[in-house]
Design a protein around this motif. Structure first.
Motif, PDB file in Angstrom:
ATOM      1  N   LEU A  43      -5.263  14.357  -0.895  1.00 46.42           N
ATOM      2  CA  LEU A  43      -5.880  13.160  -0.308  1.00 46.42           C
ATOM      3  C   LEU A  43      -4.816  12.384   0.463  1.00 46.42           C
ATOM      4  CD1 LEU A  43      -7.943  11.993  -3.398  1.00 46.42           C
ATOM      5  CD2 LEU A  43      -8.862  12.944  -1.283  1.00 46.42           C
ATOM      6  N   HIS A  44      -5.172  11.968   1.675  1.00 46.63           N
ATOM      7  CA  HIS A  44      -4.199  11.241   2.483  1.00 46.63           C
ATOM      8  C   HIS A  44      -4.662   9.806   2.685  1.00 46.63           C
ATOM      9  CE1 HIS A  44      -2.285  15.041   3.300  1.00 46.63           C
ATOM     10  NE2 HIS A  44      -3.481  15.535   3.573  1.00 46.63           N
ATOM     11  N   ILE A  45      -3.839   8.895   2.234  1.00 44.43           N
ATOM     12  CA  ILE A  45      -4.165   7.485   2.452  1.00 44.43           C
ATOM     13  C   ILE A  45      -3.139   6.871   3.388  1.00 44.43           C
ATOM     14  CG2 ILE A  45      -4.296   5.224   1.353  1.00 44.43           C
ATOM     15  CD1 ILE A  45      -5.691   6.490  -0.964  1.00 44.43           C
ATOM     16  N   TYR A  52       0.826  -1.211   0.000  1.00 42.19           N
ATOM     17  CA  TYR A  52       0.000   0.000   0.000  1.00 42.19           C
ATOM     18  C   TYR A  52       0.861   1.262   0.000  1.00 42.19           C
ATOM     19  CZ  TYR A  52      -4.281  -2.638   0.442  1.00 42.19           C
ATOM     20  OH  TYR A  52      -5.324  -3.466   0.194  1.00 42.19           O
ATOM     21  N   LEU A  55      -7.496   0.097   4.623  1.00 42.43           N
ATOM     22  CA  LEU A  55      -7.148  -0.761   3.485  1.00 42.43           C
ATOM     23  C   LEU A  55      -6.327  -1.957   3.944  1.00 42.43           C
ATOM     24  CD1 LEU A  55      -6.233   1.807   0.689  1.00 42.43           C
ATOM     25  CD2 LEU A  55      -8.112   0.165   0.689  1.00 42.43           C
ATOM     26  N   THR A  64      -2.988   8.230  14.466  1.00 45.01           N
ATOM     27  CA  THR A  64      -3.006   7.011  13.650  1.00 45.01           C
ATOM     28  C   THR A  64      -2.500   5.792  14.405  1.00 45.01           C
ATOM     29  OG1 THR A  64      -0.812   7.379  12.744  1.00 45.01           O
ATOM     30  CG2 THR A  64      -2.648   8.359  11.555  1.00 45.01           C
ATOM     31  N   LEU A  78      -2.339  11.915  -5.591  1.00 51.00           N
ATOM     32  CA  LEU A  78      -3.006  12.068  -4.295  1.00 51.00           C
ATOM     33  C   LEU A  78      -2.588  13.366  -3.618  1.00 51.00           C
ATOM     34  CD1 LEU A  78      -2.751   8.385  -3.000  1.00 51.00           C
ATOM     35  CD2 LEU A  78      -4.859   9.616  -3.528  1.00 51.00           C
ATOM     36  N   PHE A  84       0.280   3.989  -2.710  1.00 55.20           N
ATOM     37  CA  PHE A  84      -0.310   5.284  -2.334  1.00 55.20           C
ATOM     38  C   PHE A  84       0.642   6.220  -1.595  1.00 55.20           C
ATOM     39  CE2 PHE A  84      -3.849   2.131  -2.123  1.00 55.20           C
ATOM     40  CZ  PHE A  84      -4.458   2.517  -3.312  1.00 55.20           C
ATOM     41  N   PRO A 110      -7.534   5.995   6.017  1.00 60.27           N
ATOM     42  CA  PRO A 110      -7.815   5.138   4.854  1.00 60.27           C
ATOM     43  C   PRO A 110      -6.770   4.046   4.658  1.00 60.27           C
ATOM     44  CG  PRO A 110      -8.117   7.432   4.277  1.00 60.27           C
ATOM     45  CD  PRO A 110      -7.517   7.422   5.646  1.00 60.27           C
ATOM     46  N   GLY A 111      -5.508   4.377   4.865  1.00 64.00           N
ATOM     47  CA  GLY A 111      -4.446   3.391   4.711  1.00 64.00           C
ATOM     48  C   GLY A 111      -4.595   2.261   5.714  1.00 64.00           C
TER      49      GLY A 111
END
Lengths: 306, 366
Positions: free
Chosen positions: A141-143, A122, A152, A233, A136, A126, A148-149
């Motif tokens: 956009l932050h993944i 990932y 995923l 996070t 991104l 990303f 979101p990361g």
């Protein structure tokens, strides 16, 4: 009557007492040494300085944030994989199509790939320098290093649990009941709701429990993509690691004890589900009605015959 | 509701399940689809129900083309070999299922459903089992519940796939009689699939014999049994004695024995197989007799009122079976090892080297 009690009752298959107790001793000793003792150690260390510091460690803002994040991750990933699992199992058990074997293999993929590699994949996709990184960043956009990361990665890792539970069951059950329902005039949704779902509910619940346990406890994949930003996070397992690395043992064990508690609760629910499923399988009936006595004898006869 | 199928074809990969099958099922009849496993009978039934799609051909229900209509719209009742009862529902809920699944507008009230289900359960004589679950029932009870469930939606057609296949012999026999009686009460057009010829002959108004995806013969039970159109039908509908012979001077010659003088329909010198049922052979003990074929008795069995005599051909060692009343066996004083002559009272000839499934243009003598 269970197989084991039948074994013990018959002289032909009964082992002598010392064999029984030696095996029992080895089994229990192993369990105590490698599983029970560490578990006790977690709670012991967590409560070493008493209850007040314990609760203080848990309601500390960073810890609360980790709890919140872990619950969010589970609340999103479990339902998604529940839906996917049912769809995949339905597809595989009830239809014939090309590439079925390939799909089955793909469903197992998360079991065979190391979680760290999953996280890395990932990041490569990303991350700032990844395939979609520039795009991104442009769109703000932050993944990676964000929710979101983590989602995923968790979804990837917990992806097979529900499907793997359902596929063998649905394949074994075949399509006859569904066909009967269709002939009787039920539409697709009615067939699913009134026939398919009741037949798989225990396996489904079991899959959900396993999936949930993994979602909350996942470390490797999440640790790569999370960035470990305190209060933002960090999931519970990551929080434990950070606290431990800071030599903050009491707090680390306090948070760890939460995870351990979650695991124990999961285990209790899982055992209960298995017990229900066991009771339901031979009788083939729901939890709504108890089995009348004559039926019980009938069933045990069938079991003996089988 | 009448059912007509026209030129139905169905393949599974390389396997031809149905090969250009056309059949008529008139209103109110009880028809048996009979044949060995793999002959396509179940596939045909499932195509009529709409559970399977034919590769080609049409299905007409009540004269209307239903080939592409959905199972739900066909108004058929289907009974599965393994019952397919809903395991997690009580007997009552199983039977009520079809009524409860109806769209809101057509759905009867719960009170009406109650009445209807109890009516049906009384019809199958199992009203007292309403609260039980399928796993608590015997096989025969399950199949009767399955039938009640199928009847609940008032189907215009009843399709039964080997309905008694999974039951033991005694229950089978009972249910057979019961199904026949039920059919006489309800008069719903019914088709049932079976591989048991006795079942087909006993229950059905009409029997359709299938083999290798084709219809071999159809007709009333008495007709197909007494006038089989092909060696396959002959062999499938009961035990049979075979005589391999040749047509000579308008008769059948088997080895040195002359079996019949009535082979005028066949060309001279043609190899034929003659068929006779065990009760169509008589045993002649007279040592001077010249009729029929010489055989030695290997075993004499008494099965209640009937006796069965097993014999071995003296010339070629073929195996024969003769059935006759026990009293006749005693009267003739038959014993093991005795040499006798077998004289067919009725014989049916088929030309040899015709694969049975090709439905030979058979010409018979009786």
């Amino acid at each position: 009557m269970s197989t084991s009690s039948r074994y013990e009752r018959s002289a032909a298959t009964r082992e002598s007492k010392w064999v029984k107790y030696t095996i029992l001793g080895v089994g229990l000793g192993y369990f105590g040494l490698f599983i029970l003792m560490p578990l006790i150690a977690v709670f012991f260390e967590a409560l070493r300085r008493g209850w007040a510091p314990y609760f203080a460690a848990i309601i500390e803002p960073d810890a609360l944030s980790a709890i919140r994040l872990t619950l969010t991750v589970a609340l999103v990933s479990v339902p998604l994989n529940l839906l996917f699992g049912i769809a995949a199992a339905w597809l595989i058990a009830k239809f014939e199509f090309r590439g079925k074997q390939l799909l089955l293999t793909f469903i197992d993929l998360p079991f065979s790939v190391s979680p760290v590699i999953v996280g890395l994949m990932y990041v490569l996709l990303f991350g700032a320098n990844g395939w979609f990184g520039a795009w991104l960043t442009q769109h703000d956009l932050h993944i990676i290093f964000a929710l979101p990361g983590i989602l995923l990665a968790t979804i990837f890792v917990t992806f097979p649990f529900v499907a793997r539970e359902l596929i063998p069951l649905m394949q074994a059950q075949g399509r006859e009941e569904e066909e009967a329902a269709v002939v009787l005039g039920a539409n697709g949704w009615q067939v699913f709701w009134h026939v398919t779902l009741p037949n798989i509910r225990w396996a489904l619940l079991y899959g959900v429990i396993l999936s949930n346990a993994r979602a909350m406890g996942e470390f490797g994949a999440v640790s790569v993509v999370s960035g470990k930003i305190r209060g933002a996070t960090n999931t519970l397992p990551l929080q434990v690691e950070i606290l431990y690395n800071e030599y903050n043992f009491a707090a680390a064990f306090a948070v760890a004890s939460l995870l351990a508690l979650l695991a124990l609760v999961t285990l209790v629910i899982k055992t209960w589900v298995e017990h229900r499923a066991q009771r339901n399988r031979p009788a083939g009936q729901g939890m709504e009605r108890p089995t009348p006595a004559p039926a019980a004898t009938l069933i045990s006869k069938q079991e003996q015959a089988a | 509701m009448s059912i007509v199928v026209r030129n139905i074809n169905k393949r599974f990969g390389d396997f031809v399940a149905l090969d250009d099958v056309s059949l008529d099922f008139p209103e109110g009849e009880l028809v048996a689809l009979l044949g060995p496993s793999g002959c396509g009978k179940t596939t045909l039934l499932r195509i009529i129900a709409g559970l399977e799609q034919a590769d080609g051909g049409t299905v007409l229900l009540e004269g209307r083309d239903a080939t592409h209509s959905h199972v739900r719209e066909r108004q058929v009742g289907f009974v599965f070999q393994h019952y397919a009862l809903f395991k997690h529902m009580s007997v009552f809920d199983n039977v009520a299922f079809g009524l409860r699944m109806k769209p809101r507008g057509e759905r009867p009230t719960e009170k009406r459903i109650q009445e209807k289900v109890h009516e049906l359960l009384s019809l199958v004589q199992l009203d007292w089992l309403a609260d039980r679950f399928p796993s608590q029932l015997s096989g025969g009870q399950r199949q009767r519940i399955a039938l009640a469930r199928a009847l609940a939606v008032e189907p215009q057609v009843l399709l039964l796939d080997e309905p008694f296949g999974a039951l033991d012999a005694k229950v089978r026999k009972e249910l057979r009689r019961w199904l026949r009686k039920l059919h006489e009460e309800l008069h719903v057009t019914s088709i049932f699939v079976t591989h048991d010829q006795e079942e087909a002959l006993e229950v059905a108004d009409r029997v359709v014999l299938m083999n290798h995806g084709k219809v071999e013969q159809q007709g009333a039970p008495e007709q197909v049994y007494n006038h089989p159109a092909s060696p396959f039908v002959y062999g499938f509908l009961g035990s049979v004695n075979l005589f391999h012979g040749r047509v000579e001077e308008g008769g059948v010659q088997v080895g040195s024995a002359r079996l019949s003088d009535e082979a005028a329909d066949f060309d001279e010198g043609v190899d034929v197989v003659a068929y006779a049922r065990p009760h169509e052979l008589s045993i002649v003990t007279d040592a001077d007799a010249r009729d029929g074929i010489a055989a030695r008795i290997t075993r004499v069995l008494f099965l209640g009122g009937n006796g069965r005599v097993e014999l071995e051909g003296v010339e070629q060692g073929q195996h024969f079976e003769v059935e006759l009343p026990s009293s006749a066996v005693q009267k003739l004083g038959l014993i093991q090892g005795q040499q006798v002559r077998l004289v067919p009272s009725r014989l049916r000839l088929f030309e040899k080297n015709k694969a049975p499934q090709d439905a030979p243009r058979s010409r018979g003598t009786a």
